[in-house]
Enzyme design. Structure first.
Site, PDB file in Angstrom:
ATOM      1  N   GLY A 143      -4.548  29.383 -17.840  1.00  0.00           N
ATOM      2  CA  GLY A 143      -5.892  29.830 -17.489  1.00  0.00           C
ATOM      3  C   GLY A 143      -6.703  30.066 -18.749  1.00  0.00           C
TER       4      GLY A 143
ATOM      5  N   GLN B 122     -13.376  32.759 -24.185  1.00  0.00           N
ATOM      6  CA  GLN B 122     -12.289  32.504 -25.138  1.00  0.00           C
ATOM      7  C   GLN B 122     -12.590  31.329 -26.063  1.00  0.00           C
ATOM      8  OE1 GLN B 122      -9.144  32.846 -21.844  1.00  0.00           O
ATOM      9  NE2 GLN B 122      -8.059  33.564 -23.634  1.00  0.00           N
TER      10      GLN B 122
ATOM     11  N   CYS C 257      -1.742  35.890 -23.176  1.00  0.00           N
ATOM     12  CA  CYS C 257      -3.148  35.506 -23.261  1.00  0.00           C
ATOM     13  C   CYS C 257      -3.335  34.619 -24.486  1.00  0.00           C
ATOM     14  CB  CYS C 257      -4.021  36.752 -23.385  1.00  0.00           C
ATOM     15  SG  CYS C 257      -5.772  36.393 -23.489  1.00  0.00           S
ATOM     16  N   LEU C 258      -4.062  33.513 -24.317  1.00  0.00           N
ATOM     17  CA  LEU C 258      -4.265  32.608 -25.453  1.00  0.00           C
ATOM     18  C   LEU C 258      -5.046  33.280 -26.578  1.00  0.00           C
ATOM     19  CD1 LEU C 258      -5.005  29.289 -23.514  1.00  0.00           C
ATOM     20  CD2 LEU C 258      -2.903  29.908 -24.720  1.00  0.00           C
TER      21      LEU C 258
ATOM     22  N   HIS D 129      -6.689  38.333 -14.230  1.00  0.00           N
ATOM     23  CA  HIS D 129      -6.659  38.314 -15.704  1.00  0.00           C
ATOM     24  C   HIS D 129      -7.908  37.597 -16.244  1.00  0.00           C
ATOM     25  CE1 HIS D 129      -4.321  37.581 -19.645  1.00  0.00           C
ATOM     26  NE2 HIS D 129      -5.419  36.847 -19.763  1.00  0.00           N
ATOM     27  N   GLU D 130      -8.237  36.443 -15.643  1.00  0.00           N
ATOM     28  CA  GLU D 130      -9.369  35.660 -16.148  1.00  0.00           C
ATOM     29  C   GLU D 130     -10.712  36.320 -15.824  1.00  0.00           C
ATOM     30  OE1 GLU D 130      -8.655  33.511 -18.283  1.00  0.00           O
ATOM     31  OE2 GLU D 130      -6.541  33.291 -17.769  1.00  0.00           O
TER      32      GLU D 130
ATOM     33  N   HIS E 249     -11.531  38.815 -18.294  1.00  0.00           N
ATOM     34  CA  HIS E 249     -12.137  38.267 -19.512  1.00  0.00           C
ATOM     35  C   HIS E 249     -13.660  38.207 -19.398  1.00  0.00           C
ATOM     36  CE1 HIS E 249      -8.971  37.048 -22.259  1.00  0.00           C
ATOM     37  NE2 HIS E 249      -8.304  36.424 -21.317  1.00  0.00           N
TER      38      HIS E 249
HETATM   39 NI    NI Z   1      -6.305  35.757 -21.359  1.00  0.00          NI
END
Ligand code: NI
Length: 187
Positions: free
Chosen positions: A62, A67, A110-111, A152-153, A156
């Site tokens: 995701g 990001q 998380c990236l 989670h997304e 963000h």
């Molecule tokens: Ni993330």
């Protein structure tokens, strides 16, 4: 290469996908509240394509637009298993309509916080409303990994990171590590 079509102008175009850089903590942009997507323009379609390419390359399941430093309410996701056929999904202006009282625990990563994983407790099921890349509105019940990932997304988009759910001690330890790395990289 993907041929795109913009219904507004009636023109076809070549969607050029490109990889974007993923920003990581402690970048302050990750704390921004992203703005709604007003209209699905060719630029938004190209951004979604770039996000998918960037997400697959990372690799991740995701990605939120912030990001890659774009403060827009746009998410990409693919929860298909590695062996399976890819199932790229785009969520525009997603909203959580309701959440279950029942909670479930998943180990999240998380990236934007590379190589750090920790268990997070969230509602086990959520009802989510969003627009797809063709402007169709959907309402879906999410559970399991889908429920965790969409929460989670969407976090963000509101400047919230999964480490915010951890103890202050754990969160500060992670942030300290990345602050130190950022300082070294700046030298
Ligand atoms: Ni993330």
């Amino acid at each position: 290469m993907r041929i795109g079509f913009d219904p507004e102008s009636g023109s076809h175009y070549i969607a050029r996908m490109a990889m974007r850089n993923i920003i990581i903590v402690p970048d302050k942009q990750l704390r921004l509240v992203s703005k709604p997507v007003e209209k699905i323009t060719p630029e938004i379609r190209a951004l979604a394509d770039d996000m998918l390419e960037t997400m697959y390359d990372a690799p991740g399941i995701g990605l939120a637009a912030i990001q890659i430093a774009q403060p827009l309410r746009l998410i990409t996701m693919d929860l298909s298993k590695e062996e399976g056929k890819p199932e790229p999904r785009v969520f525009i202006n997603p909203e959580i309509l309701s959440s279950s009282e029942e909670l479930s625990v998943y180990e999240e990563g998380c990236l934007s916080i590379p190589e750090y994983y920790e268990e997070v407790e969230r509602p086990a099921r959520v009802r989510v409303r969003f627009m797809d890349i063709d402007g169709r509105v959907h309402e879906e019940d999410a559970e399991g990994l889908y429920a965790t990932c969409i929460q989670h997304e969407i976090d963000h988009l509101n400047g919230v990171l999964f480490i915010d759910y951890l103890s202050k001690l754990k969160r500060e330890m992670v942030l300290k590590k990345f602050k130190k790395a950022a300082k070294l990289a700046a030298k």
